[in-house]
Design a protein around this motif. Structure first.
Motif, PDB file in Angstrom:
ATOM      1  N   PHE A  70      10.012   3.759   3.655  1.00 46.87           N
ATOM      2  CA  PHE A  70       9.806   5.206   3.528  1.00 46.87           C
ATOM      3  C   PHE A  70      10.584   5.678   2.310  1.00 46.87           C
ATOM      4  CE2 PHE A  70      11.431   9.516   4.279  1.00 46.87           C
ATOM      5  CZ  PHE A  70      10.229  10.214   4.420  1.00 46.87           C
ATOM      6  N   CYS A  71       9.896   6.375   1.411  1.00 50.74           N
ATOM      7  CA  CYS A  71      10.505   6.844   0.164  1.00 50.74           C
ATOM      8  C   CYS A  71      10.365   8.362   0.078  1.00 50.74           C
ATOM      9  CB  CYS A  71       9.813   6.224  -1.047  1.00 50.74           C
ATOM     10  SG  CYS A  71       9.684   4.424  -1.029  1.00 50.74           S
ATOM     11  N   ALA A  72      11.441   9.022  -0.223  1.00 56.63           N
ATOM     12  CA  ALA A  72      11.398  10.460  -0.474  1.00 56.63           C
ATOM     13  C   ALA A  72      12.316  10.742  -1.651  1.00 56.63           C
ATOM     14  CB  ALA A  72      11.844  11.245   0.750  1.00 56.63           C
ATOM     15  N   VAL A  73      11.875  11.634  -2.532  1.00 56.54           N
ATOM     16  CA  VAL A  73      12.694  12.019  -3.684  1.00 56.54           C
ATOM     17  C   VAL A  73      12.653  13.534  -3.815  1.00 56.54           C
ATOM     18  CG1 VAL A  73      13.138  11.724  -6.136  1.00 56.54           C
ATOM     19  CG2 VAL A  73      12.082   9.853  -4.858  1.00 56.54           C
ATOM     20  N   ASN A  74      13.836  14.119  -3.935  1.00 60.60           N
ATOM     21  CA  ASN A  74      13.953  15.551  -4.210  1.00 60.60           C
ATOM     22  C   ASN A  74      13.772  15.761  -5.711  1.00 60.60           C
ATOM     23  OD1 ASN A  74      14.608  18.233  -4.448  1.00 60.60           O
ATOM     24  ND2 ASN A  74      16.713  18.036  -3.738  1.00 60.60           N
ATOM     25  N   LEU A  75      12.646  16.337  -6.110  1.00 60.58           N
ATOM     26  CA  LEU A  75      12.345  16.547  -7.522  1.00 60.58           C
ATOM     27  C   LEU A  75      12.698  17.967  -7.954  1.00 60.58           C
ATOM     28  CD1 LEU A  75       8.909  14.682  -7.732  1.00 60.58           C
ATOM     29  CD2 LEU A  75      11.178  13.841  -8.366  1.00 60.58           C
ATOM     30  N   ALA A 119       0.839  -1.198   0.000  1.00 60.22           N
ATOM     31  CA  ALA A 119       0.000   0.000   0.000  1.00 60.22           C
ATOM     32  C   ALA A 119       0.873   1.247   0.000  1.00 60.22           C
ATOM     33  CB  ALA A 119      -0.897  -0.011   1.231  1.00 60.22           C
ATOM     34  N   LEU A 120       0.277   2.360  -0.386  1.00 56.96           N
ATOM     35  CA  LEU A 120       0.974   3.654  -0.340  1.00 56.96           C
ATOM     36  C   LEU A 120       0.190   4.565   0.593  1.00 56.96           C
ATOM     37  CD1 LEU A 120       2.556   5.644  -3.253  1.00 56.96           C
ATOM     38  CD2 LEU A 120       1.103   6.800  -1.593  1.00 56.96           C
ATOM     39  N   VAL A 121       0.876   5.094   1.621  1.00 56.35           N
ATOM     40  CA  VAL A 121       0.214   5.957   2.599  1.00 56.35           C
ATOM     41  C   VAL A 121       1.071   7.188   2.856  1.00 56.35           C
ATOM     42  CG1 VAL A 121      -0.950   4.010   3.713  1.00 56.35           C
ATOM     43  CG2 VAL A 121       1.271   4.776   4.576  1.00 56.35           C
ATOM     44  N   ASN A 122       0.415   8.187   3.422  1.00 57.79           N
ATOM     45  CA  ASN A 122       1.102   9.391   3.921  1.00 57.79           C
ATOM     46  C   ASN A 122       1.942  10.089   2.851  1.00 57.79           C
ATOM     47  OD1 ASN A 122       0.030   8.767   6.459  1.00 57.79           O
ATOM     48  ND2 ASN A 122       1.831   7.535   7.018  1.00 57.79           N
ATOM     49  N   MET A 123       1.367  10.277   1.680  1.00 51.55           N
ATOM     50  CA  MET A 123       2.090  11.036   0.654  1.00 51.55           C
ATOM     51  C   MET A 123       2.033  12.522   0.992  1.00 51.55           C
ATOM     52  SD  MET A 123       1.706  11.118  -3.519  1.00 51.55           S
ATOM     53  CE  MET A 123       2.730   9.668  -3.828  1.00 51.55           C
ATOM     54  N   ARG A 139       5.514   3.025   1.727  1.00 51.57           N
ATOM     55  CA  ARG A 139       4.932   1.809   1.159  1.00 51.57           C
ATOM     56  C   ARG A 139       4.848   0.771   2.275  1.00 51.57           C
ATOM     57  NH1 ARG A 139       5.152   1.197  -4.212  1.00 51.57           N
ATOM     58  NH2 ARG A 139       3.453  -0.244  -3.734  1.00 51.57           N
ATOM     59  N   VAL A 140       3.690   0.148   2.429  1.00 53.76           N
ATOM     60  CA  VAL A 140       3.440  -0.755   3.548  1.00 53.76           C
ATOM     61  C   VAL A 140       3.019  -2.118   3.022  1.00 53.76           C
ATOM     62  CG1 VAL A 140       2.094  -1.144   5.644  1.00 53.76           C
ATOM     63  CG2 VAL A 140       2.711   1.198   4.972  1.00 53.76           C
ATOM     64  N   GLY A 141       3.793  -3.148   3.375  1.00 57.45           N
ATOM     65  CA  GLY A 141       3.464  -4.513   3.003  1.00 57.45           C
ATOM     66  C   GLY A 141       3.298  -5.391   4.218  1.00 57.45           C
ATOM     67  N   GLU A 142       3.108  -6.681   4.005  1.00 62.84           N
ATOM     68  CA  GLU A 142       2.910  -7.614   5.111  1.00 62.84           C
ATOM     69  C   GLU A 142       4.184  -7.830   5.904  1.00 62.84           C
ATOM     70  OE1 GLU A 142       1.295 -11.211   3.596  1.00 62.84           O
ATOM     71  OE2 GLU A 142      -0.624 -10.308   2.981  1.00 62.84           O
ATOM     72  N   PRO A 198      17.162  10.518  -3.967  1.00 63.25           N
ATOM     73  CA  PRO A 198      16.159   9.886  -3.116  1.00 63.25           C
ATOM     74  C   PRO A 198      16.704   9.584  -1.722  1.00 63.25           C
ATOM     75  CG  PRO A 198      17.212   8.203  -4.438  1.00 63.25           C
ATOM     76  CD  PRO A 198      17.871   9.530  -4.798  1.00 63.25           C
ATOM     77  N   CYS A 199      15.772   9.309  -0.821  1.00 61.54           N
ATOM     78  CA  CYS A 199      16.080   8.715   0.481  1.00 61.54           C
ATOM     79  C   CYS A 199      15.161   7.512   0.628  1.00 61.54           C
ATOM     80  CB  CYS A 199      15.838   9.711   1.610  1.00 61.54           C
ATOM     81  SG  CYS A 199      15.886   8.962   3.259  1.00 61.54           S
ATOM     82  N   LEU A 200      15.716   6.354   0.956  1.00 56.42           N
ATOM     83  CA  LEU A 200      14.947   5.118   1.071  1.00 56.42           C
ATOM     84  C   LEU A 200      15.289   4.453   2.388  1.00 56.42           C
ATOM     85  CD1 LEU A 200      15.638   3.950  -2.586  1.00 56.42           C
ATOM     86  CD2 LEU A 200      13.506   4.948  -1.751  1.00 56.42           C
ATOM     87  N   LEU A 201      14.284   4.307   3.238  1.00 54.34           N
ATOM     88  CA  LEU A 201      14.475   3.729   4.570  1.00 54.34           C
ATOM     89  C   LEU A 201      13.563   2.522   4.721  1.00 54.34           C
ATOM     90  CD1 LEU A 201      14.406   7.028   6.685  1.00 54.34           C
ATOM     91  CD2 LEU A 201      16.408   5.896   5.666  1.00 54.34           C
ATOM     92  N   LEU A 202      14.126   1.423   5.188  1.00 52.71           N
ATOM     93  CA  LEU A 202      13.399   0.149   5.288  1.00 52.71           C
ATOM     94  C   LEU A 202      13.312  -0.294   6.735  1.00 52.71           C
ATOM     95  CD1 LEU A 202      12.238  -2.418   3.756  1.00 52.71           C
ATOM     96  CD2 LEU A 202      14.592  -3.310   3.874  1.00 52.71           C
ATOM     97  N   ARG A 203      12.165  -0.864   7.100  1.00 48.67           N
ATOM     98  CA  ARG A 203      12.084  -1.575   8.372  1.00 48.67           C
ATOM     99  C   ARG A 203      11.184  -2.786   8.190  1.00 48.67           C
ATOM    100  NH1 ARG A 203       8.787   2.567  12.361  1.00 48.67           N
ATOM    101  NH2 ARG A 203       6.762   2.555  11.284  1.00 48.67           N
ATOM    102  N   HIS A 204      11.520  -3.852   8.868  1.00 49.45           N
ATOM    103  CA  HIS A 204      10.766  -5.093   8.744  1.00 49.45           C
ATOM    104  C   HIS A 204       9.574  -5.061   9.669  1.00 49.45           C
ATOM    105  CE1 HIS A 204      13.653  -6.859   6.059  1.00 49.45           C
ATOM    106  NE2 HIS A 204      14.633  -6.463   6.858  1.00 49.45           N
ATOM    107  N   GLY A 205       8.538  -5.794   9.271  1.00 44.13           N
ATOM    108  CA  GLY A 205       7.272  -5.758   9.972  1.00 44.13           C
ATOM    109  C   GLY A 205       6.368  -4.783   9.258  1.00 44.13           C
ATOM    110  N   GLY A 206       5.223  -5.253   8.800  1.00 44.22           N
ATOM    111  CA  GLY A 206       4.359  -4.406   7.989  1.00 44.22           C
ATOM    112  C   GLY A 206       3.050  -4.098   8.667  1.00 44.22           C
ATOM    113  N   GLY A 207       2.187  -3.486   7.878  1.00 46.57           N
ATOM    114  CA  GLY A 207       0.883  -3.104   8.385  1.00 46.57           C
ATOM    115  C   GLY A 207      -0.159  -4.170   8.159  1.00 46.57           C
TER     116      GLY A 207
END
Length: 542
Positions: free
Chosen positions: A489-494, A466-470, A481-484, A533-542
């Protein structure tokens, strides 16, 4: 092939325009065996499927989008045996194959139309949209063609007008006639039996016109845009309530989906509408009983794709298509290549590529965008596109994005063909973008595409989560982006200026170094360079 029935969800599809991909027989036009030759390159990109623009028999008035036989291959592209070889090669390389079906209209040279126009009482008399003139002899209503002028052409044999939403040589099929629907579903079965994995459905919202042939109302000037037709085209002066987007389309799409499900196949619809595109996308892709995915023109428009614009599009998607599925593209065979359309630097091209692989939705890449090809200048005397010829010079048509691929900088025509002349010229400025040069340059855009697609595959949350909090804050677009099993967390300087970002709280791991992702500094902030971009990952989803 992998067995995931929802492989299409979050997949990367590579569009091939066959006339311009690779010429295998030296006649100056690309063909199916040329595609076979280059499929290992396509597979090396890390895409999941290919979409091949039309290769059916055609008089080529609209370069294959005017079909005269739905169940064969035009000799200029090869044979059915060549197509079978293409299928076998693609599948052996792990690539699924989708082909372009043009079901809203045919060529006027199709046997169906030749029979239909012969009289008002033959077996196919109602297979196309025919109408009597008004008492003064003028067309039955005010509908306009996307290619300019009235959407009606007079036929002397029947003393009636027929509808053509595109060229006069592309008469519209009458899908209100169930036998027409049956014939088109048989076309789909023909190719599915041959082994294709699905279809791209051309102009999916044009399948039905209003039975009553009511006039379209005018569109106020402040609501007009040129996302579908160029601004100089009077097509933009109408609100297209009656010539497309009809409710009967939903029942036909359900019938089409029934055929697809029998083969485990998928469909990607093209929605050509500047007024209610995302609403239609929601209707056509929700419920699990119509097509799996559609694309609209929001990211193919001339309007710059800013952080605020993307957030606005996703907010609208949430309102009108929350249960649907979108396919994003930045370029295709109908629009100015995005490198030129938005005047993008190499860093910006990388930034948009990274953004695309992070967004929710399927993504479609157009041949040559991975090389950063700019729009080609095609002089008037070399133009092939009837659309450009009609509206030159205010609109120069679609040839500039359709010029041949450049494979080798030092070869004749960039390695596309050995012919003295190619169907469209290969621009000299494209040669410096050739595949062979970029293969040898680790910093080249081609390798960034490969790394970005590999990153998407390595992180399934980017494909199906899923995509949340844009949030759009200045030039920085951020979302989660939230998975099982994981969140990202994705951020891009455009933008072209550095930006600072406060990362979200929590136990996050900085990832994506291979695609130049930034990570939090000692001050706890993320310092983003232009287009970084900045890309941050953590395990455990929604």
């Amino acid at each position: 092939m992998p067995s995931d029935p929802e492989w299409w969800r979050g997949a990367a599809i590579y569009q091939i325009y066959p006339r311009s991909f690779q010429d295998s027989n030296g006649d100056g036009v690309g063909d199916l065996l040329g595609i076979v030759e280059r499929l290992p390159y396509v597979a090396s990109l890390g895409v999941d499927a290919i979409w091949i623009s039309p290769f059916f028999p055609s008089p080529m008035k609209d370069f294959g989008y005017d079909v005269s036989d739905y169940c064969d291959v035009d000799p200029i592209f090869g044979s059915l045996a060549d197509f079978d070889a293409l299928l076998d090669t693609a599948h052996a390389l792990g690539l699924r194959v989708m082909i372009d079906l043009v079901l809203s209209h045919s060529s006027d040279q199709h046997p169906w139309f030749i029979e239909s126009r012969a009289s008002r009482d033959n077996p196919r008399a109602d297979w196309y949209v025919w109408a009597d003139p008004k008492p003064d002899g003028t067309p039955p209503n005010n509908w306009l063609s996307i290619f300019g002028g009235a959407a009606w052409a007079w036929d002397g044999a029947r003393e009636q007008y027929y509808l053509h939403n595109f060229l006069a040589s592309q008469p519209d099929l009458n899908l209100h006639c169930e036998t027409v629907q049956d014939a088109l579903l048989d076309v789909a079965r023909f190719w599915l039996d041959r082994g294709v994995d699905g279809f791209r459905l051309d102009t999916i919202n044009f399948y039905f016109a209003d039975r009553q042939l009511r006039d379209n109302p005018p569109l106020p000037p402040d609501e007009r845009n040129d996302n579908i037709a160029p601004r100089v085209n009077p097509y933009n002066h109408q609100r297209h309530l009656h010539d497309k987007n009809q409710p009967e389309n939903l029942d036909f799409l359900r019938r089409f989906r029934g055929v697809l499900d029998g083969y485990g196949a998928v469909a990607l619809g093209e929605i050509g509408d500047a007024q209610c595109d995302l609403e239609l996308l929601g209707e056509y892709t929700s419920g699990g009983d119509k097509v799996q995915m559609c694309y609209a023109f929001d990211f193919l428009a001339k309007t710059p794709l800013t952080a605020a614009r993307i957030a606005e599009v996703y907010a609208r998607l949430d309102r009108v298509a929350a249960e649907g599925w979108v396919c994003w593209a930045l370029s295709n065979h109908d629009v100015i290549r995005h490198a030129t359309r938005w005047d993008l630097s190499p860093a910006a091209l990388r930034g948009f590529t990274t953004l695309m692989i992070c967004l929710k939705g399927t993504i479609c890449l157009y041949q040559g965008e991975e090389l950063g090809l700019p729009e080609a200048h095609v002089p008037f005397d070399a133009l092939q596109d009837p659309y450009g010829i009609a509206f030159w010079p205010e609109f120069k048509g679609r040839d500039g994005c359709r010029t041949p691929m450049v494979w080798s900088a030092g070869a004749l025509h960039g390695g596309f063909s050995t012919a003295p002349r190619t169907w469209l010229p290969v621009p000299h400025e494209h040669l410096s973008h050739a595949v062979d040069l970029q293969e040898r340059a680790p910093e080249a855009l081609l390798h960034h595409y490969r790394r970005a697609l590999a990153f998407r595959h390595a992180n399934p949350v980017l494909a199906k989560g899923a995509l949340v909090n844009m949030v759009a804050q200045g030039d920085v677009l951020s979302f989660t982006r939230v998975g099982e099993a994981a969140e990202m967390f994705c951020a891009v300087n455009l933008g072209d200026r550095p930006a600072t970002l406060t990362p979200p709280d929590g136990d996050w791991l900085a990832v994506g170094g291979e695609i130049n992702a930034a990570h939090p500094g000692a001050d706890g902030l993320v310092h983003l360079g232009p287009w970084q971009p900045c890309l941050l990952l953590r395990h455990g989803g929604g």
